[in-house]
Design a protein around this motif. Sequence first.
Motif, PDB file in Angstrom:
ATOM      1  N   ILE A  17       0.832  -1.201   0.000  1.00  0.00           N
ATOM      2  CA  ILE A  17       0.000   0.000   0.000  1.00  0.00           C
ATOM      3  C   ILE A  17       0.867   1.252   0.000  1.00  0.00           C
ATOM      4  O   ILE A  17       0.581   2.224  -0.714  1.00  0.00           O
TER       5      ILE A  17
ATOM      6  N   GLN B 156       0.901   4.133  -2.907  1.00  0.00           N
ATOM      7  CA  GLN B 156       0.672   5.541  -2.588  1.00  0.00           C
ATOM      8  C   GLN B 156       1.838   6.414  -3.041  1.00  0.00           C
ATOM      9  O   GLN B 156       1.643   7.526  -3.529  1.00  0.00           O
ATOM     10  N   THR B 157       3.058   5.913  -2.911  1.00  0.00           N
ATOM     11  CA  THR B 157       4.240   6.665  -3.341  1.00  0.00           C
ATOM     12  C   THR B 157       4.247   6.843  -4.848  1.00  0.00           C
ATOM     13  O   THR B 157       4.479   7.942  -5.368  1.00  0.00           O
TER      14      THR B 157
ATOM     15  N   ALA C 117       1.470   9.232  -5.906  1.00  0.00           N
ATOM     16  CA  ALA C 117       1.798  10.634  -5.658  1.00  0.00           C
ATOM     17  C   ALA C 117       2.772  11.165  -6.699  1.00  0.00           C
ATOM     18  O   ALA C 117       2.663  12.299  -7.156  1.00  0.00           O
TER      19      ALA C 117
ATOM     20  N   SER D  55      -6.046   0.423  -3.499  1.00  0.00           N
ATOM     21  CA  SER D  55      -5.092   1.407  -2.996  1.00  0.00           C
ATOM     22  C   SER D  55      -4.817   2.485  -4.023  1.00  0.00           C
ATOM     23  O   SER D  55      -4.709   3.667  -3.702  1.00  0.00           O
ATOM     24  N   LYS D  56      -4.739   2.091  -5.272  1.00  0.00           N
ATOM     25  CA  LYS D  56      -4.535   3.056  -6.356  1.00  0.00           C
ATOM     26  C   LYS D  56      -5.725   4.000  -6.442  1.00  0.00           C
ATOM     27  O   LYS D  56      -5.573   5.204  -6.659  1.00  0.00           O
TER      28      LYS D  56
ATOM     29  N   SER E 134      -5.436   6.573  -3.773  1.00  0.00           N
ATOM     30  CA  SER E 134      -4.406   7.540  -4.135  1.00  0.00           C
ATOM     31  C   SER E 134      -4.931   8.570  -5.128  1.00  0.00           C
ATOM     32  O   SER E 134      -4.564   9.741  -5.076  1.00  0.00           O
TER      33      SER E 134
ATOM     34  N   MET F 153      -7.958   9.894   3.561  1.00  0.00           N
ATOM     35  CA  MET F 153      -7.143   8.922   2.837  1.00  0.00           C
ATOM     36  C   MET F 153      -6.547   7.902   3.803  1.00  0.00           C
ATOM     37  O   MET F 153      -6.543   6.690   3.518  1.00  0.00           O
TER      38      MET F 153
ATOM     39  N   LEU G 280      -7.317   3.895   3.804  1.00  0.00           N
ATOM     40  CA  LEU G 280      -6.245   2.903   3.693  1.00  0.00           C
ATOM     41  C   LEU G 280      -6.228   1.960   4.893  1.00  0.00           C
ATOM     42  O   LEU G 280      -5.954   0.763   4.740  1.00  0.00           O
TER      43      LEU G 280
END
Length: 211
Positions: free
Chosen positions: A53, A57-58, A61, A132-133, A136, A145, A149
């Motif tokens: 996850i 998220q990284t 972003a 998860s996408k 994001s 958020m 999550l």
Amino acid sequence: MVHLFAVLIPMTLAAAVSPMMLSEQLLLLSGQNGRRSARAYAAGSAVVLVVLIALVQTIGASLELPKAPKLSAGMDIGLGLVLLGLALFFLRHKPKPKEHKKHGLSARDAFGFGVFAMATNFTTMPLVIAASKDVSASGVSVIWMALALLFLLAGACLPGWGPLLLSRSREGQRALEKIAHIFEKYSRSLVVAGLLLGGVIFLSKGLLGVL
């Protein structure tokens, strides 16, 4: 926000359906040092999801998905097709049980077993990535958020932590026996239904985003 959870809730419920991991956890609980091994197994599976996850998220972003609707829609279509493809695969091929020891697993071995089981869980992992996408790309506040999550993580970890919590009482143990019987009888149907649901949701979202 309502739209996000309208998509997230069914995806999380589908991700929580993992008959293989449930059966493995029940087997660990019945072995020597069952509760300690089960806790280590659940922790190992949870670590994989936390890393996954965080990675999604990284990447989300860095791609600035909320500002790139076409890119986001393309990923939705791709994820939807992957989930539908997996549903067709499991519909035609019955998953084979993973070999593992029934007794005597140390906490370290059980932790590694949990990591391996989740990392090779081709039903839960794609659904977690897709959901998860979507979180994001939702553009909601940081607090919402984080809550979304955490909800996703809790649901996806259910096959690992659920049996451990239920095993604390006799009523819970009887419930586990019934759940195990249902999963043994309908496991493939539940997995296929979850993947189909996720595939349809993301494929529809992607196509609507392109149009």
